[in-house]
Scaffold this motif. Structure first.
Motif, mmCIF file in Angstrom:
data_model
loop_
_atom_site.group_PDB
_atom_site.id
_atom_site.type_symbol
_atom_site.label_atom_id
_atom_site.label_comp_id
_atom_site.label_asym_id
_atom_site.label_seq_id
_atom_site.Cartn_x
_atom_site.Cartn_y
_atom_site.Cartn_z
ATOM 1 N N VAL A 1 32.907 48.775 11.316
ATOM 2 C CA VAL A 1 34.001 48.458 12.239
ATOM 3 C C VAL A 1 35.346 48.520 11.519
ATOM 4 O O VAL A 1 35.403 48.533 10.287
ATOM 5 N N ALA A 2 36.404 48.562 12.321
ATOM 6 C CA ALA A 2 37.761 48.410 11.803
ATOM 7 C C ALA A 2 38.380 47.184 12.455
ATOM 8 O O ALA A 2 38.077 46.867 13.608
ATOM 9 N N VAL A 3 39.214 46.503 11.702
ATOM 10 C CA VAL A 3 39.941 45.347 12.217
ATOM 11 C C VAL A 3 41.425 45.719 12.262
ATOM 12 O O VAL A 3 41.970 46.199 11.260
ATOM 13 N N VAL A 4 42.040 45.540 13.416
ATOM 14 C CA VAL A 4 43.469 45.829 13.563
ATOM 15 C C VAL A 4 44.181 44.520 13.880
ATOM 16 O O VAL A 4 43.859 43.857 14.869
ATOM 17 N N THR A 5 45.109 44.128 13.025
ATOM 18 C CA THR A 5 45.859 42.900 13.259
ATOM 19 C C THR A 5 47.277 43.299 13.646
ATOM 20 O O THR A 5 47.912 44.089 12.963
ATOM 21 N N GLU B 1 35.382 48.819 7.458
ATOM 22 C CA GLU B 1 35.876 50.018 6.761
ATOM 23 C C GLU B 1 37.394 50.026 6.613
ATOM 24 O O GLU B 1 37.926 50.667 5.718
ATOM 25 N N ARG B 2 38.083 49.379 7.523
ATOM 26 C CA ARG B 2 39.543 49.315 7.460
ATOM 27 C C ARG B 2 40.014 47.987 8.019
ATOM 28 O O ARG B 2 39.463 47.496 9.009
ATOM 29 N N VAL B 3 41.059 47.448 7.405
ATOM 30 C CA VAL B 3 41.838 46.378 8.030
ATOM 31 C C VAL B 3 43.269 46.883 8.046
ATOM 32 O O VAL B 3 43.822 47.205 6.990
ATOM 33 N N THR B 4 43.850 47.001 9.216
ATOM 34 C CA THR B 4 45.204 47.546 9.300
ATOM 35 C C THR B 4 46.095 46.642 10.136
ATOM 36 O O THR B 4 45.700 46.187 11.203
ATOM 37 N N THR B 5 47.276 46.384 9.605
ATOM 38 C CA THR B 5 48.274 45.625 10.350
ATOM 39 C C THR B 5 49.310 46.591 10.903
ATOM 40 O O THR B 5 49.820 47.441 10.167
ATOM 41 N N VAL B 6 49.578 46.455 12.191
ATOM 42 C CA VAL B 6 50.551 47.322 12.860
ATOM 43 C C VAL B 6 51.618 46.452 13.520
ATOM 44 O O VAL B 6 51.384 45.282 13.802
ATOM 45 N N PRO B 7 52.800 47.030 13.767
ATOM 46 C CA PRO B 7 53.872 46.255 14.411
ATOM 47 C C PRO B 7 53.559 45.972 15.884
ATOM 48 O O PRO B 7 52.649 46.562 16.460
ATOM 49 N N ASP B 8 54.347 45.089 16.476
ATOM 50 C CA ASP B 8 54.257 44.803 17.915
ATOM 51 C C ASP B 8 54.851 45.966 18.703
ATOM 52 O O ASP B 8 55.916 45.828 19.328
ATOM 53 N N THR C 1 43.339 41.832 16.884
ATOM 54 C CA THR C 1 43.789 40.453 17.098
ATOM 55 C C THR C 1 45.304 40.388 17.101
ATOM 56 O O THR C 1 45.967 41.126 16.380
ATOM 57 N N GLY C 2 45.819 39.458 17.908
ATOM 58 C CA GLY C 2 47.254 39.186 17.917
ATOM 59 C C GLY C 2 47.984 39.894 19.042
ATOM 60 O O GLY C 2 47.515 40.902 19.568
ATOM 61 N N GLY C 3 49.129 39.338 19.412
ATOM 62 C CA GLY C 3 49.976 39.983 20.414
ATOM 63 C C GLY C 3 49.507 39.798 21.846
ATOM 64 O O GLY C 3 49.850 40.594 22.715
ATOM 65 N N LEU C 4 48.709 38.743 22.104
ATOM 66 C CA LEU C 4 48.360 38.407 23.488
ATOM 67 C C LEU C 4 49.255 37.268 23.944
ATOM 68 O O LEU C 4 49.580 36.386 23.162
ATOM 69 N N GLY C 5 49.604 37.261 25.207
ATOM 70 C CA GLY C 5 50.403 36.150 25.714
ATOM 71 C C GLY C 5 51.490 36.636 26.632
ATOM 72 O O GLY C 5 51.560 37.821 26.952
#
Lengths: 227, 227
Positions: free
Chosen positions: B3-7, B37-44, B66-70
């Motif tokens: 899997v990949a995790v995108v924060t 396999e990847r953890v990547t942080t991307v902007p809003d 994860t992140g950016g819900l609301g």
């Protein structure tokens, strides 16, 4: 200026280490007015390192890579960078000299310790052994935090942009209740606003103009229930 | 399974928050035998989220975002996922019902709070407000750690693989001095070995066979200066 940070390490991907190197680098770069567009962790695999570094080189002004330097079999970052840039690894005489000055004899040094991609500038590791490298728009730093931090300070002048000023207002209201004021502050002031809920809601106000940030933050503080 | 995790979050890229969500998720996935396999942080930013999620969907078995819900203007993750999957956002009736059961009235709820990509399964936020979503191979979780963790436990059964066993040996020798034994342990035992220098050198021994790991670790402990 915008950059990508690539952190190399199976240990990060297994959740055994928290990526504080990324946080530290992002904070330093942000202070210098540089925008970090991606932080990506990749495994200790040559092809993955090469692919991601090349993708980011094509897109951003610079790529900072940390981790995977050293003499053991799982230290493959330099090989990945060499593959990305299409240059062979070769022993870097200056790096070898530094290591000798640090008390290592040539015969004792593990094969590969001073190997960098051809044409790279060696970066002295003031706090450890493995040298880093700077080549075109790629900067390769060790993964041990003290070594990485010391080496970054030496290359920091390469990273500059328009500094962003920031103030935080912590609101003791539900995020959904704050929407009217979050909208109004963006209408009134030329700032960008981030809203980070948790126990309370942290509202970050940013702009390249320090006075505008102060004014906007003061305006907001008068209009929310602060903690 | 890999899997990949995108924060998602400008705050992570500015170094104002350490990405402990990624560490937590990687650790849970690793325990379940899943390879990250990847953890990547991307902007809003909608386009960045959509691009990275689609790239990783094409390559890995699943993507956890994860992140950016609301409800606020900088919460654009659902829009990014909708763009990635080519589906419009629409109000999810079940999610809306949960929110009403949690004491929010329809009129009071901010527009968009219960909007998910068409066809998504809503994930109940037991510890907060914003619902998550599961759609094809993409799982979208909140960024607030307690909310993210609670929601992950509900979807955890979707993630499984061959568990890896791991033991660590901490050696009080320079990493370069350990090379002979690091080589020999890999010749003798069917294990993968990671070497992590710091104050001491942590040597991680891993295999899908628990007994092999124990045997290899015991062999190594007898042959290094342990702390």
């Amino acid at each position: 200026m915008n950059v990508a940070v690539v952190t190399v390490g199976d240990e990060l991907l297994a959740g055994q280490t928290t990526n504080t190197n990324a946080t530290w680098l992002c904070e330093r770069l942000n202070e210098r007015g540089v925008t970090v567009e991606r932080v990506t962790t990749v495994p200790d695999r040559v092809a993955d390192i090469a692919r991601v570094v090349n993708e980011y080189r094509a897109e951003y002004d610079a790529v900072i890579v940390t981790g995977g330097l050293g003499p053991t079999h799982d230290d493959v970052t330099m090989e990945g960078i060499a593959a990305a840039l299409g240059r062979p690894l070769e022993t870097h005489e200056e790096a070898l000299t530094w290591l000798e000055e640090d008390g290592y004899s040539r015969s004792e040094l593990t094969e590969g310790t001073a190997e960098l991609p051809t044409g790279a500038r060696a970066l002295h590791n003031e706090a450890g052994v493995a040298p880093g490298a700077a080549l075109e728009d790629v900067y390769v730093l060790p993964g041990v935090p003290t070594e990485m931090q010391t080496m970054f300070e030496a290359i920091a002048p390469a990273f500059s942009g328009t500094p962003t000023y920031r103030e935080e207002v912590v609101a003791d209201e539900p995020e959904s209740a704050l929407l009217d004021r979050l909208e109004e502050i963006q209408d009134r002031f030329d700032v960008s606003v981030g809203s980070y809920p948790g126990e309370s809601v942290r509202i970050a106000i940013e702009s390249t103009d320090e006075a505008t940030v102060a004014e906007a933050a003061a305006w907001l503080r008068e209009r929310v229930d602060t903690v």
